[in-house]
Each structure stands twice: as C-alpha cells, then as structure tokens.
Design a protein around this motif. Structure first.
Motif, short mmCIF file in Angstrom:
data_model
loop_
_atom_site.label_atom_id
_atom_site.label_comp_id
_atom_site.label_asym_id
_atom_site.label_seq_id
_atom_site.Cartn_x
_atom_site.Cartn_y
_atom_site.Cartn_z
N ALA A 1 -22.34 14.67 -3.32
CA ALA A 1 -20.90 14.94 -3.41
C ALA A 1 -20.61 16.41 -3.13
O ALA A 1 -19.66 16.73 -2.39
CB ALA A 1 -20.39 14.55 -4.80
N LEU A 2 -21.42 17.30 -3.67
CA LEU A 2 -21.17 18.73 -3.45
C LEU A 2 -21.47 19.15 -2.01
O LEU A 2 -20.87 20.09 -1.49
CB LEU A 2 -22.01 19.56 -4.43
CG LEU A 2 -21.62 19.45 -5.91
CD1 LEU A 2 -22.40 20.44 -6.75
CD2 LEU A 2 -20.13 19.67 -6.10
N ALA A 3 -22.41 18.44 -1.36
CA ALA A 3 -22.66 18.73 0.05
C ALA A 3 -21.46 18.31 0.90
O ALA A 3 -21.04 19.04 1.80
CB ALA A 3 -23.93 18.00 0.51
N PHE A 4 -20.91 17.13 0.61
CA PHE A 4 -19.70 16.70 1.32
C PHE A 4 -18.53 17.66 1.03
O PHE A 4 -17.70 17.92 1.90
CB PHE A 4 -19.32 15.28 0.92
CG PHE A 4 -20.02 14.22 1.72
CD1 PHE A 4 -19.74 14.05 3.07
CD2 PHE A 4 -20.95 13.38 1.12
CE1 PHE A 4 -20.38 13.07 3.81
CE2 PHE A 4 -21.59 12.39 1.86
CZ PHE A 4 -21.31 12.24 3.22
N TYR A 5 -18.50 18.18 -0.18
CA TYR A 5 -17.44 19.11 -0.57
C TYR A 5 -17.62 20.47 0.09
O TYR A 5 -16.67 21.26 0.18
CB TYR A 5 -17.45 19.25 -2.09
CG TYR A 5 -16.25 19.97 -2.66
CD1 TYR A 5 -15.01 19.33 -2.76
CD2 TYR A 5 -16.35 21.28 -3.10
CE1 TYR A 5 -13.91 19.98 -3.29
CE2 TYR A 5 -15.26 21.95 -3.63
CZ TYR A 5 -14.04 21.29 -3.73
OH TYR A 5 -12.94 21.95 -4.24
N GLY A 6 -18.83 20.75 0.55
CA GLY A 6 -19.11 22.02 1.21
C GLY A 6 -19.63 23.10 0.30
O GLY A 6 -19.72 24.27 0.69
N ALA A 7 -20.02 22.75 -0.93
CA ALA A 7 -20.46 23.75 -1.90
C ALA A 7 -21.95 24.05 -1.81
O ALA A 7 -22.40 25.14 -2.19
CB ALA A 7 -20.11 23.30 -3.32
#
Length: 209
Positions: A102-108
């Motif tokens: 989820a954080l990879a998709f979010y760009g974090a």
C-alpha cells in the motif's frame, strides 16, 4: 490406596491445562482479530478517504496491539492458546504484505523494499512442504523475527507520518527510515536463521510416511 487420588489430580490438572490451550475467547485472540479487521480500514483511510493521519493511527494501534497480545499471552494465566499461536503470525504476515504494498502504491517507499520483503516471505513459504513432510507445521517464530516485524511495523507508520511538508515531519521521516532499514536487515537475517533450522530438520528428522 491413599496414593490413588494423586494420579487423578494430575490428570485433572493436565486436562485443565489442555482445555485452557484450546480456548478461543481470549484477550490476545480478540486483539489479533481487531488487527485483522483494521487491514481494510487502513486501506480505505489511505486510498479512499485520504485520511492520512487516521491511517497512521491505525498502523500505530496495530503495532501496539501486536506487542500487547504477545505480552498478555505470556504473562497472564489461561490467555495462551493454540489458536493464538496460529492467528498472531498469520495477521503479522498479512500486515507485512498489505502495508508495504500500500505504501509503495502511495509513493512513500520504493518498490525494491517491497519486493525484498515479499521475496523473503516467498522463500520461507517454499520450505513449508519440506517441514510438513517431517511432521512439522512450521518452525517457531524467533525473537529476531519478532524484533524485525516490530521495527518494520514501527518504521512504516513513521514514514507515512513523514510525508507532510514540515520540519517535524522530516525528522519523523528520518526516524522511520532508520527503523525500516534496521527492520529490513533483521528480517533478512531471521530468514537466514530460519533456513539453517530447515536444513537441520532435513538432516535430523526422517520423512513421515
């Protein structure tokens, strides 16, 4: 004849212990179920409601409850159960897949970290048929593995909290990356130790037929 009641007493104690181990309704199990329910809540808050602060709060609560249910299971009588021994690591694995993706998709976080974590878990999952052929469901979770999970689940919410454009946020982001790098190193090292244990099992335990 006076000694006859003693074995019965031991049997009753043994039966009581077995009954306690079979319990389903315990505080640690309830906390694990709450953490499981919060997975889709976290995804909704992050991607649908765009409530980044609440998403961070969910991750922090999940990390604290993961620590708390282990403490309660170890220190409080009749709170350790077979279900808990299966449910707690299962929920940990779900978080360790869902949160970094989820954080990879979010760009974090970068995708290479996600792929490293998922690759590590895939390698260990591939050893399960080997263990089951020796009559084992899985190997015990190690302290290093639990420490790695704690560090990663501390680092991810801090990194998410560090996405604001403010000085305090940048400081938190740096702390989050420190936890994440430390947790990633421990996570990989725990995999090495796990694989060594698998090799020992293969060498010392015959195949169950």
């Amino acid at each position: 004849m006076e000694d006859a009641p003693a074995p019965q007493g031991r049997s009753a104690v043994s039966g009581g212990a077995a009954s306690a181990r079979d319990r389903v309704v315990t505080v640690p199990n309830a906390l694990s179920l709450v953490r499981l329910v919060l997975v889709p809540v976290f995804l909704y808050l992050l991607f649908v409601a765009h409530a980044q602060g609440w998403a961070v709060a969910v991750l922090m609560f999940s990390g604290f409850s993961d620590w708390a249910d282990g403490k309660i299971a170890r220190l409080v009588a009749n709170q350790s159960s077979r279900l808990g021994e299966l449910l707690d690591p299962l929920v940990d694995r779900i978080y360790m897949v869902t949160v970094p993706v989820a954080l990879a998709f979010y760009g974090a976080v970068p995708w290479w970290i996600v792929l490293t974590l998922l690759g590590r878990d895939a390698v260990l999952a591939a050893t399960l048929p080997i263990l089951r052929s020796r009559g084992l469901a899985a190997l015990p979770v190690t302290y290093i593995g639990k420490a790695a999970t704690f560090a990663l689940m501390s680092g991810f919410p801090l990194i998410l909290l560090g996405q604001w454009d403010a000085l305090w946020s940048r400081v938190i982001l740096a702390c989050g990356w420190a936890f994440l790098i430390w947790g990633l190193a421990l996570y990989l090292w725990s995999a090495v130790l796990y694989l060594i244990q698998v090799v020992l099992v293969v060498r010392r335990m015959p195949v169950v037929r």
